[in-house]
Enzyme design. Structure first.
Site, PDB file in Angstrom:
ATOM      1  N   CYS A 256       0.803  -1.228   0.000  1.00 35.76           N
ATOM      2  CA  CYS A 256       0.000   0.000   0.000  1.00 35.76           C
ATOM      3  C   CYS A 256       0.829   1.268   0.000  1.00 35.76           C
ATOM      4  O   CYS A 256       0.279   2.359  -0.119  1.00 35.76           O
ATOM      5  CB  CYS A 256      -0.920   0.008   1.226  1.00 35.76           C
ATOM      6  SG  CYS A 256      -0.035   0.057   2.804  1.00 35.76           S
ATOM      7  N   GLN A 257       2.163   1.179   0.124  1.00 32.62           N
ATOM      8  CA  GLN A 257       2.968   2.385   0.231  1.00 32.62           C
ATOM      9  C   GLN A 257       2.777   3.357  -0.939  1.00 32.62           C
ATOM     10  O   GLN A 257       2.786   4.571  -0.727  1.00 32.62           O
ATOM     11  CB  GLN A 257       4.457   2.020   0.358  1.00 32.62           C
ATOM     12  CG  GLN A 257       4.813   1.332   1.662  1.00 32.62           C
ATOM     13  CD  GLN A 257       4.694  -0.182   1.555  1.00 32.62           C
ATOM     14  OE1 GLN A 257       4.024  -0.701   0.666  1.00 32.62           O
ATOM     15  NE2 GLN A 257       5.345  -0.890   2.469  1.00 32.62           N
TER      16      GLN A 257
END
EC number: 2.1.1.37
Length: 438
Positions: free
Chosen positions: A101-102
């Protein structure tokens, strides 16, 4: 896997990509899907999966067949881009995963589709190879930011039509192509998926944590799954309104926690609305105090004495990973969790992540001439075990690595209770669709 072997009435199957510490994998299996394959890149997360029963394949070895009901789940440790899943074609009910998800996180640099860590294309590749009946994908709420809106819409269209090859097109060009194809009936409905996209707060599903996420569920079109039934099955079950109502004087919440000091109870009550909200028929949000006291079959966790904030495993009341850590601080922008609220979002940091997510206020007042009133509440870092409870992992789940890596695994995980709601709903609607087609 030890915790996963709960059995199921129907031999449904699943594959888990980006498996991490196993939160979504556990949830999917509890819903009745027997795991056929795990894939994870992070070294410590692989150690955690292996410690809980997965069978790690030797480096470079690729699985060539699906395991039987009594065999261990094969774990392929390494880059998902090197994974070939053609051998599982036609054998998988659900493909699940939370791509890193970064690229879309509010806590990161948010490069989105330009970020090499964007692994959504690997989910689409897996769908092409195995053609699962359903897909469950979890990611951060940052995908809904205006700057990502077009790309997020593109992700959804590509999941709907994963067999439309992108080729040399830019994603913008491919998005335009997908929108054109979407208006046409597919030649093969097995190659088209119908989507349900939902922004969710994990606290609304019995998780003692405020955790805003996006969940995308896709169903293969030839199955004719009842998506309206699915939406009904994943409606929120808990609410802040119900928590507030349960905190009225002599309310159910305080009866559940009879040893809360009066000064703490008064502080919490003072912040409640003067007019109680109307009953919404839902269950109360769980709080951090609930998690520590034990939700369901969990036994209460003892507090960590000051003298044991020493990084040492003292096995308090027999619990593992309930280890005190020194040096917790509170300052502007780094405010602590409060026991009588759901915890803040667990993040993939150690104990100094911005916002104070790993610090909590205790019930005890101590003298402090530097603060108004001359007294303040004690505080300390949350233990790994407390954090795991906030993520609804069972106390028996064996996390591996140093403290920082364990906290990272938990921060990257899907809360088990949240994933279980959606996985069970997927199982139910698949059952209903298959019964209807008989």
């Amino acid at each position: 896997m030890a915790e996963l072997r709960e059995g199921s009435k129907k031999d449904r199957t699943g594959v888990e990509l980006f498996a991490g510490a196993g939160g979504l994998a556990m949830a999917v299996h509890r819903a009745g899907f027997r795991p056929l394959l795990f894939n994870e890149f992070a070294k410590r997360a692989c150690e955690t999966l292996e410690a809980n029963g997965a069978q790690r394949l030797p480096d470079g070895q690729k699985p060539t067949r699906a395991p039987g009901p009594n065999e261990k789940v094969p774990l392929v440790a390494g880059d998902v881009q090197d994974l070939d899943m053609d051998y599982l074609a036609g054998q998988v009910d659900v493909l699940a995963g939370g791509p890193p998800c970064q690229p879309f996180s509010l806590g990161g640099v948010a490069k989105g589709d330009e970020d090499k860590r964007n692994m959504f294309p690997q989910m689409f590749k897996a769908v092409q190879q195995i053609q699962p009946k359903a897909v469950i994908c979890e990611n951060v709420r940052g995908l809904l930011r205006p700057s990502f809106r077009d790309y997020f819409n593109y992700i959804q269209r590509e999941l709907e039509m994963p067999f439309e090859k992108r080729g040399n097109r830019t994603w913008e060009q491919h998005y335009k192509h997908l929108l054109e194809q979407r208006e046409k009936e597919p030649d093969d409905p097995k190659k088209r998926y119908d989507l349900v996209m939902m922004p969710v707060n994990a606290a609304d599903y019995g998780v003692p944590q405020i955790r805003n996420r996006v969940i995308i569920v896709a169903f293969r079109r030839d199955l004719d799954v009842d998506r309206e039934l699915f939406k009904t099955l994943v409606k929120p079950t808990h609410s802040e309104t119900a928590l507030i109502r349960s905190m009225e004087e002599d309310g159910e919440y305080w009866k559940r926690h009879p040893n809360v000091p009066d000064h703490v109870k008064e502080r919490v009550m003072a912040r409640l609305p003067k007019t109680m909200p109307m009953d919404d028929g839902l269950l109360p949000w769980y709080t951090l105090r609930d998690a520590i006291a034990g939700i369901g079959d969990n036994k209460p966790l003892p507090d960590v004495p000051d003298e044991w904030l020493d990084r040492t495993e003292h096995f308090l009341s027999g619990f593992t990973e309930h280890i005190g850590w020194p040096g917790a601080r509170i300052y502007d922008g780094h405010t602590p969790n409060e026991l009588d609220r759901p915890a803040k979002t667990v993040k993939a940091g150690v104990h100094g992540v911005p916002g104070g997510e790993s610090v909590m206020l205790l019930d005890e007042l101590v003298a402090d001439k530097t603060v108004p009133g001359g007294a303040r509440y004690k505080h300390r870092y949350m233990t790994v075990r407390e954090t795991a409870r906030v993520m609804t992992f069972p106390d028996t789940w064996d996390l591996r690595g140093p403290r920082g890596e364990k906290m990272r695994q938990l921060g990257n995980a899907v809360p088990v209770a949240l994933g279980e709601v959606f996985a069970k709903a997927v199982a139910t609607v698949l059952d209903e669709a298959e019964e209807r087609q008989k």
